[in-house]
Write an enzyme that holds these catalytic residues in place. Structure first.
Site, PDB file in Angstrom:
ATOM      1  N   SER A 135       0.855  -1.184   0.000  1.00  0.00           N
ATOM      2  CA  SER A 135       0.000   0.000   0.000  1.00  0.00           C
ATOM      3  C   SER A 135       0.895   1.238   0.000  1.00  0.00           C
ATOM      4  CB  SER A 135      -0.884  -0.042   1.258  1.00  0.00           C
ATOM      5  OG  SER A 135      -1.664   1.117   1.378  1.00  0.00           O
ATOM      6  N   LYS A 161      -1.079  -0.852  -4.361  1.00  0.00           N
ATOM      7  CA  LYS A 161      -2.259  -0.044  -4.034  1.00  0.00           C
ATOM      8  C   LYS A 161      -1.808   1.396  -3.843  1.00  0.00           C
ATOM      9  CE  LYS A 161      -4.841   0.221   0.318  1.00  0.00           C
ATOM     10  NZ  LYS A 161      -5.621  -0.560   1.300  1.00  0.00           N
ATOM     11  N   ASP A 188      -7.235   3.343  -3.062  1.00  0.00           N
ATOM     12  CA  ASP A 188      -7.978   3.406  -1.795  1.00  0.00           C
ATOM     13  C   ASP A 188      -8.152   4.871  -1.385  1.00  0.00           C
ATOM     14  OD1 ASP A 188      -9.091   3.077   0.698  1.00  0.00           O
ATOM     15  OD2 ASP A 188      -7.395   1.987   1.574  1.00  0.00           O
ATOM     16  N   ASP A 238     -14.035  -1.082   2.855  1.00  0.00           N
ATOM     17  CA  ASP A 238     -13.158  -1.312   4.005  1.00  0.00           C
ATOM     18  C   ASP A 238     -13.881  -0.743   5.237  1.00  0.00           C
ATOM     19  OD1 ASP A 238     -11.237  -0.936   6.038  1.00  0.00           O
ATOM     20  OD2 ASP A 238      -9.655  -0.214   4.727  1.00  0.00           O
ATOM     21  N   GLY A 290      -4.644  -4.239   5.945  1.00  0.00           N
ATOM     22  CA  GLY A 290      -3.637  -4.086   6.994  1.00  0.00           C
ATOM     23  C   GLY A 290      -3.797  -2.761   7.696  1.00  0.00           C
TER      24      GLY A 290
HETATM   25  O1  OSB Z   1      -7.282   1.856   4.486  1.00  0.00           O
HETATM   26  O2  OSB Z   1      -6.183   0.077   4.305  1.00  0.00           O
HETATM   27  C1  OSB Z   1      -6.321   1.179   4.811  1.00  0.00           C
HETATM   28  C2  OSB Z   1      -3.292   1.849   7.050  1.00  0.00           C
HETATM   29  C3  OSB Z   1      -3.868   2.563   8.069  1.00  0.00           C
HETATM   30  C4  OSB Z   1      -5.208   2.865   7.992  1.00  0.00           C
HETATM   31  C5  OSB Z   1      -5.968   2.443   6.900  1.00  0.00           C
HETATM   32  C6  OSB Z   1      -5.399   1.694   5.888  1.00  0.00           C
HETATM   33  C7  OSB Z   1      -4.022   1.425   5.940  1.00  0.00           C
HETATM   34  C8  OSB Z   1      -3.283   0.703   4.903  1.00  0.00           C
HETATM   35  C9  OSB Z   1      -2.071  -0.070   5.337  1.00  0.00           C
HETATM   36  O3  OSB Z   1      -3.558   0.794   3.714  1.00  0.00           O
HETATM   37  C10 OSB Z   1      -1.825  -1.333   4.597  1.00  0.00           C
HETATM   38  C11 OSB Z   1      -0.789  -2.213   5.281  1.00  0.00           C
HETATM   39  O4  OSB Z   1      -0.847  -2.423   6.509  1.00  0.00           O
HETATM   40  O5  OSB Z   1       0.099  -2.684   4.573  1.00  0.00           O
HETATM   41 MG    MG Z   2      -8.567   0.828   3.114  1.00  0.00          MG
END
Ligand code: OSB
Ligand code: MG
Length: 370
Positions: A135, A161, A188, A238, A290
């Site tokens: 991400s 992402k 995202d 999400d 995550g």
């Molecule tokens: O929206 O997925 C999310 C991290 C903190 C809060 C929200 C999100 C995220 C990430 C992290 O996208 C993804 C990862 O842990 O690799």
């Molecule tokens: Mg998300």
């Protein structure tokens, strides 16, 4: 199992690189580790609530309060020793899914260690090589984003992402698509758009994205379902998916075609499992999101992602993508082309390093059965 002691620690761990989403730029992770002791064994859990109530309403402080004043006293008073019993008992309290999940995860780890099997075996997992995605946060400039993506692709990640927000969306997708035409790409928004932005979001249909994650605010299932009808790219939710019921409503309403599963957001493994199984029976694929977890929380996520309906690449990356020194030894690493092998040792199957945990701890408390 008779729980003898529960330890709770609040940790701060600096990221290797800041992480910016549509709602904030963060330089370090604030989270809670839980250790549950019984019969000479210790189960580990991680509470993924963040410093501020930006991703969801919970924070490290609210989770600390709810664990200390309600959930932990409940465990001792009612002599709870099994994860399903914990799930049922904790259900009387409204909200606070991340606090509940952190403790439930520790109960699951404890059960797997007692049985001498890795967690994935307890869960009935079927996939051992977990598809790893990365991400990418919002950067200051597009060339910086391109450099970041190139580096992750070099390291072997197969799915990227991009975090987006108004003003950092179509141009970011174009910059990455033009330079890396064949990669698996998704975006995202963390709820940064409103239904009035539908025309801008429709432009994302041109970039052959795997999915568009959470364009609108969490409680707005209805506008997601209207947008999905106007897009060929699948929407994925999400923040909106908070329980079995919201998952079912979202799917039946056509608000998304894919679901992001985070065990903390839905309040634990039992609830996660209901969503997973229901989506599976409806032919709706899920993947594991995550929260920039430490290796302890990420190991839990790896075991969860072995379940059969985790069909898209996950937000699960190597330790080095997040932290200079993760809390576990050895760190989590890519083991094959864009995959991470699920741990095979008992429980979470990774080894927390107490000395590193101590160094990152800013507060701790011990609770005992009386
Ligand atoms: O929206 O997925 C999310 C991290 C903190 C809060 C929200 C999100 C995220 C990430 C992290 O996208 C993804 C990862 O842990 O690799
Ligand atoms: Mg998300």
């Amino acid at each position: 199992m008779k729980i003898e002691r529960i330890e709770m620690a609040h940790l701060m761990l600096p990221y290797v690189h800041f992480f910016e989403t549509s709602f904030s730029r963060e330089y370090e992770r604030s989270f809670i580790l839980l250790k549950v002791f019984a019969e000479g064994l210790c189960g580990w859990g991680e509470v993924v609530a963040e410093r501020a109530p930006l991703y969801s309403a919970e924070t490290t402080e609210t989770a600390w309060h709810v664990l200390k004043d309600f959930l932990i006293p409940m465990v001792f008073k009612e002599d709870i020793g099994e994860p399903e019993d914990f799930y049922r008992a904790a259900g009387r309290f409204r909200g606070h899914p991340m606090a509940k999940s952190g403790l439930e995860l520790a109960f699951w780890d404890l059960r797997a260690r007692r049985a001498g099997v890795p967690l994935w075996k307890l869960y009935g997992g079927t996939q051992m090589d977990i598809a790893a995605g990365v991400s990418c946060g919002i950067e200051d400039t597009l060339p910086e984003l391109q450099k970041m993506v190139a580096r992750y692709l070099d390291q072997g990640y197969r799915r990227i992402k991009l975090k987006i927000k108004p003003g950092w969306d179509v141009d970011a997708c174009r910059a990455i698509r033009e330079e890396f035409p064949g990669i698996l790409l998704q975006v995202d928004a963390n709820g940064a758009y409103s239904p009035a932005d539908a025309d801008q979001l429709k432009k994302l249909d041109g970039f052959d994205l795997l999915l568009i994650e959470q364009p609108f605010r969490p409680y707005d299932l209805w506008d997601h379902s209207r947008l999905q009808k106007q897009l060929k790219t699948p929407l994925c939710l999400d923040e909106s998916i908070l329980s079995e019921e919201t998952a079912r409503a979202a799917v039946e309403m056509g608000a998304c075609r894919i679901i992001n599963i985070k065990v903390g957001r839905v309040g634990g493994v039992v609830e996660m499992r209901k969503i997973h199984d229901d989506c599976r029976s409806r032919g709706v694929p899920v993947w594991c999101g995550g929260m920039l977890e430490s290796g302890i929380g990420r190991a839990h996520n790896l075991h969860i992602a072995t379940l059969p309906n985790f069909k898209l690449p996950n937000d699960l990356s190597a330790s080095s993508r997040y932290y200079k020194e993760d809390l576990i030894d050895p760190p989590i690493e890519l083991s094959g082309p864009g995959t991470i092998r699920v741990p095979m040792d008992p429980g979470i199957g990774v080894f927390p390093v107490e000395e590193r945990i101590r160094r990152a701890t800013v507060r701790q408390e011990v609770f005992r059965a009386d």
